[in-house]
Design a protein around this motif. Structure first.
Motif, PDB file in Angstrom:
ATOM      1  N   THR A  39       0.836  -1.192   0.000  1.00  0.00           N
ATOM      2  CA  THR A  39       0.000   0.000   0.000  1.00  0.00           C
ATOM      3  C   THR A  39       0.870   1.241   0.000  1.00  0.00           C
ATOM      4  N   PRO A  78       0.608   5.890  -0.946  1.00  0.00           N
ATOM      5  CA  PRO A  78      -0.039   6.875  -1.811  1.00  0.00           C
ATOM      6  C   PRO A  78       0.348   6.680  -3.275  1.00  0.00           C
ATOM      7  N   ASP A 124      -6.440   0.824  -1.479  1.00  0.00           N
ATOM      8  CA  ASP A 124      -7.706   0.710  -0.765  1.00  0.00           C
ATOM      9  C   ASP A 124      -7.491  -0.086   0.529  1.00  0.00           C
ATOM     10  N   ASN A 125      -7.713   0.570   1.659  1.00  0.00           N
ATOM     11  CA  ASN A 125      -7.485  -0.080   2.956  1.00  0.00           C
ATOM     12  C   ASN A 125      -8.357  -1.316   3.142  1.00  0.00           C
ATOM     13  N   VAL A 182       3.966  -0.897   3.683  1.00  0.00           N
ATOM     14  CA  VAL A 182       3.575   0.481   3.364  1.00  0.00           C
ATOM     15  C   VAL A 182       4.730   1.179   2.665  1.00  0.00           C
ATOM     16  N   ARG A 218       6.421   4.620   0.968  1.00  0.00           N
ATOM     17  CA  ARG A 218       6.399   6.081   0.892  1.00  0.00           C
ATOM     18  C   ARG A 218       7.636   6.500   0.134  1.00  0.00           C
ATOM     19  N   ALA A 220       7.662   2.397   4.742  1.00  0.00           N
ATOM     20  CA  ALA A 220       7.369   3.549   5.611  1.00  0.00           C
ATOM     21  C   ALA A 220       8.305   3.657   6.808  1.00  0.00           C
TER      22      ALA A 220
END
Ligand SMILES: Nc1ncnc2c1ncn2[C@@H]1O[C@H](COP(=O)(O)OP(=O)(O)O)[C@@H](O)[C@H]1O
Ligand SMILES: [Mg+2]
Lengths: 176, 223
Positions: free
Chosen positions: B35, B37, B199-200, B211, B213, B218
């Protein structure tokens, strides 16, 4: 919304006794806090006093003899009036998540660590709900309750991601 | 064991650094959601892990073998034999019907046309897309395209299933069905699943989340 409206709604199907109403409330609204029997009893008394339900007889299954209530015309009208209304959209600005993010910024200068930990806790809860939803034999009520909770947790997560990006951007502007 | 691993992977497109020293390990049979952005490098990571793309630096390992140094032909062979890939927006062959698209991996594998078509029809049925078997991609809705793409990825019973936004946004009960189909088939074969999603609610179907980033996981993001 009140317990009275919920009990009246359940009584539109057929006459029921108090214990039956408690059981149905807990089963059909699986996300809700289970009703105490005392609450059901007190509410039925009030509805009877207001002419919205009437005693239609007694029933005896295995346990004690129970009073059976039926909905009156006035009670039915009340249910439909209630269903014609809407719930006030809640502002939700007093969320504890929001408070923690602001105070993490104040006290620690960054909310990144908190946001990551909270994300992982939220997602874990979403995993549990998803597993329950995917398990065989989930009732319509359970599915709807799980969907409801999932959408709310998802909204929190999306706000948290926006918050992270917003804080990032502001921090960059201040440094620049 | 069919462990999948990226070690310090870097990938740039011109001046855009899509992956910046990313490491991740995925165990056999795990269902992992990637996941992050938009633009954080999710698709690029999926392409590197599945041997579609080669990173500039770093290593990608699968089943104890380094795969990023394999040539194009060897990586194609690996993908055909071990991986099933559901691309974002499906990426079906526009000239072929749905059932022909689904049968394609079996034809590449050397199966006869008749057999491949029969199996493909069964998979389309399973995916709830039997009614569009003879339609071409241009005639299909987004949801139908995804179901056909999922059927095509599953038909070879892959060891690893990669899916890039397989349901788009999960705003319909139909999206849940596509996901259940994919995960159900994976479970039957104890396959590994790597799903890229923003989508969570899709991520909640996975055992674990990675995650991203800005091209790293992350936890590794520098202040
Ligand atoms: N083929 C490409 N050519 C140029 N830039 C690309 C290409 N693929 C990806 N990028 C860039 O690399 C970054 C990561 O992209 P991608 O892996 O697709 O992210 P995500 O899937 O998380 O949205 C983005 O800035 C994107 O614009
Ligand atoms: Mg992408």
């Amino acid at each position: 919304m009140s317990i009275g409206h919920i009990l009246l709604g359940l009584l539109t199907e057929r006459p029921k006794h108090g214990y039956e109403l408690k059981r149905e409330h807990d089963e059909r609204l699986p996300g809700a806090k289970p009703l105490a029997y005392g609450q059901v009893y007190a509410t039925l008394q009030r509805l009877q006093r207001d002419g919205k339900v009437a005693i239609s007889g007694t029933a005896q299954e295995s346990g004690p003899e129970r009073t059976v209530y039926e909905i009156t015309g006035e009670g039915t009208a009340d249910v439909h009036r209630w269903l014609a209304e809407i719930e006030q959209p809640a502002p939700f600005i007093s969320s504890p998540l929001f408070a923690r993010v602001v105070l993490a910024l104040v006290a620690e200068g960054s909310a990144d660590g908190y946001l990551l930990r909270q994300r992982s806790a939220h997602l874990e809860r979403m995993r549990e709900l998803t597993a329950r939803k995917s398990s065989a034999g989930a009732s319509v009520g359970e599915l709807l309750a799980a969907d409801y909770a999932l959408h709310h947790l998802d909204a929190d997560l999306r706000w948290m991601e926006t918050a992270r990006q917003r804080i990032d951007e502001l921090t960059r502007e201040i440094r620049a | 064991m069919n462990t999948l691993e990226a070690r310090q992977v870097e990938k740039a497109f011109g001046r855009t650094h899509a992956l910046r020293g990313l490491s991740a390990k995925i165990e056999p049979g795990e269902i992992v959601a990637i996941t992050g952005p938009s633009g954080s490098g999710k698709s690029t990571l999926l392409h590197c892990l599945s041997g579609i793309m080669r990173p500039e630096t770093g290593e990608v390992h699968y089943a104890g073998e380094r795969i990023d140094t394999l040539d194009e032909a060897a990586r194609t062979k690996l993908r055909r034999e071990h991986f099933g890939i559901v691309f974002q927006f499906g990426r079906l062959v526009p000239e072929l019907t749905a059932v022909e698209n689904v049968a394609l991996p079996l034809l590449f594998d050397g199966h006869g046309r008749e057999e491949a078509t029969t199996v493909a029809r069964a998979w389309l049925e399973e995916a709830g897309a039997a009614d569009v078997a003879d339609a071409r991609p241009a005639e299909l809705s987004g949801g139908q395209l995804q179901r056909v793409a999922v059927a095509r990825a599953l038909i070879t019973s892959p060891k690893v299933i990669f899916a890039d936004e397989p349901t788009g946004a999960l705003d319909s009960v139909a999206g849940e069905r596509v996901l259940s189909l994919l995960l159900g088939a994976a479970r039957v074969n104890s396959a590994t699943v790597v799903i890229v999603t923003h989508d969570n609610r899709v991520a909640a179907y996975a055992d674990r989340e990675i995650v991203l980033r800005d091209g790293v996981t992350a936890g590794e993001v520098m202040a």
